[in-house]
Structure formats: structure tokens, C-alpha cells
Design an enzyme around this catalytic site. Structure first.
Site: not given
Ligand code: IPE
Ligand code: IPE
Ligand code: MG
Length: 242
Positions: A27, A44, A138
């Protein structure tokens, strides 16, 4: 069936046991991008580089299973361009890393519902999984269009269709990767203290580690730190240590 992991061989003297299965909620890509005044997609893109670093580190450390939370069943709520960009990255990753998977004997697997994925992404995952299925190193499990609740519901449907007793073992056999042991450690980056629908059934007794660092800034040193901390914990699984 992959070989049964031989944990004892992986004990590092004086450091304890390397977890067999690590899950990562990757995240913070969006926040990373915002901090540099870049579009979320750049976050990303940068996150993919981290994923490559961490896969290599996990492989070198002798971890048997690494589940990466790539895209949740709730992430479809995001803007279409962001979703399309992430799907494109998955495809690029799978295509571009095939030689790396071969060299490092890495097996690719999927968790989540392939039905909900764009067909070319589902096909790509199926093909790479097939190409790498005999690799003994792995296993990287890509949780893509994955939700813990969705996985349980699909398992229950399967179970009901089959008939027979509804037990924990029977339900466990209907999950997406029934031969993969439950995660020992789940790491979440970017400082959020929540599970966000990741491996709900499998994480009944998993240890958690939260890192404040955003995923694009994560390094193999951070993975080692999280594992070192895990090795110092006492797991009791509801029992009492003698
Ligand atoms: C969890 O992250 C999903 C992934 C890392 C793929 P999110 O960014 O979607 O989660 P929330 O919305 O903060 O709970
Ligand atoms: C995690 O990073 C990747 C996915 C959930 C696909 P985020 O896109 O959720 O990043 P934040 O939480 O907005 O910083
Ligand atoms: Mg996120």
C-alpha cells in the site's frame, strides 16, 4: 503439488525460523506519487519496481510462498484509467520477468476470481502459471481481483455443489490455493492498521507487521527487518507454551 517446505533446513543459526509464507499488502503507491506531484499511475509504476526487488529478496532468503496483494475486489471502484494502468502493469510484469522466473525457479500462481478479470490478463496469468508450475523455488501468488470474502463465498458455493459435510477442512480444500500453507506473516506498508479483505480465512493465526514506509520506498532491508521482528515473537495458536 509443490514440495512440502522443509523449514528446518531454512533455520538461520541464532536467528530462528524463516517464515514459510509471507503476505504483503503493498500500500501507499498513490501517496508516494502525490508527495512528488506525480499522477497516481507513476506510483504504481514505481511500486512494480519494489515488487521485483522484494520477489528477488524473498527468493534469496528461502521463503517458500509470497502472496502479493495486487488488486482487490474493491479496487474496481477506482478511476477506469488507474485500473487499466494497473492491469497493464501486471501484463508487462508477467511477460517481462519470464526469464527471471526461469532462472530463479520461481513459480507464479493466482489468488482471486479469474472470471472478473479482463480476459487477456486472465489468459496471461494462466499461461505463466502453467509455464512455471514445476519450478521448485519461491511461489509468488498474485492476489488479483482478490477479496477474502469473495474467496470464502466461492469456496462455500463449491462445497454446496459437491454436497458432503461442511467442515473447516472441506472448506479449506475449496479455497483458491488449497495446498499453500496459511501465511505466517502479513506485512502492510504505508502505515494503515487494517486488513482490507486480504486472506481473511487463511490469516486466523497470522502475525502482523505494519511498516510506515510507502511501498515504492520499501527495500529488502525492510523485509529483513519485518522477518527479524517476526522471529522474535511467540506463536501459541491458542495453546499454552510449556
Ligand atoms: C489494499 O489496499 C489493496 C491492495 C494493496 C491491492 P487499499 O488501498 O485498496 O485499501 P484501503 O482502501 O486503504 O483499505
Ligand atoms: C496500493 O497503493 C496499490 C493498490 C491498491 C492497487 P494505493 O494506490 O492504494 O496507494 P494509496 O493508499 O492511495 O497511497
Ligand atoms: Mg491504498
Amino acid at each position: 503439488m509443490p514440495p512440502v517446505p522443509d523449514l528446518d533446513k531454512r533455520d538461520i543459526p541464532g536467528r530462528g525460523r524463516i517464515p514459510s509464507h509471507v503476505g504483503i499488502i503493498m500500500d501507499g503507491n498513490g501517496r508516494w506519487a502525490r508527495r512528488q506531484n506525480l499522477p497516481r499511475t507513476q506510483g504504481h509504476q514505481e511500486g512494480l519496481k519494489t515488487a521485483k526487488r522484494i520477489v528477488k529478496a524473498a527468493s534469496d532468503m528461502g521463503i517458500s510462498y509470497l502472496t502479493l496483494y495486487v488488486f482487490s475486489t474493491e479496487n474496481w471502484k477506482r478511476a477506469a484509467e488507474e485500473v487499466a494502468f494497473i492491469m497493464g502493469l501486471v501484463k508487462t510484469y508477467l511477460r517481462g520477468e519470464l526469464d527471471f522466473f526461469r532462472e530463479n525457479r520461481i513459480r507464479i500462481r493466482h489468488a482471486g476470481d479469474p472470471e472478473g478479470l479482463p480476459p487477456e490478463i486472465a489468459r496471461e496469468i494462466r499461461e505463466v502459471s502453467e509455464d512455471t508450475r514445476d519450478f521448485p523455488g519461491l511461489s509468488v501468488i498474485l492476489a488479483l481481483n482478490y477479496g477474502g470474502r469473495d474467496e470464502i463465498v466461492r469456496a462455500v458455493r463449491h462445497l454446496v455443489r459437491e454436497g458432503g459435510a461442511i467442515t473447516e477442512e472441506a472448506l479449506g480444500r475449496c479455497l483458491d490455493n488449497p495446498d499453500v500453507p496459511d501465511p505466517d506473516l502479513i506485512i502492510r506498508t504505508a502505515g494503515e492498521f487494517r486488513i482490507s479483505n486480504f486472506l481473511l480465512w487463511e490469516s486466523a493465526y497470522t502475525e502482523y507487521s505494519i511498516s510506515d514506509k510507502l511501498w515504492p520506498d520499501w527495500t529488502d532491508g525492510d523485509l529483513k527487518k519485518a522477518i527479524g521482528d517476526f522471529q522474535g515473537r511467540e506463536r501459541k495458536f491458542g495453546g499454552i507454551k510449556a
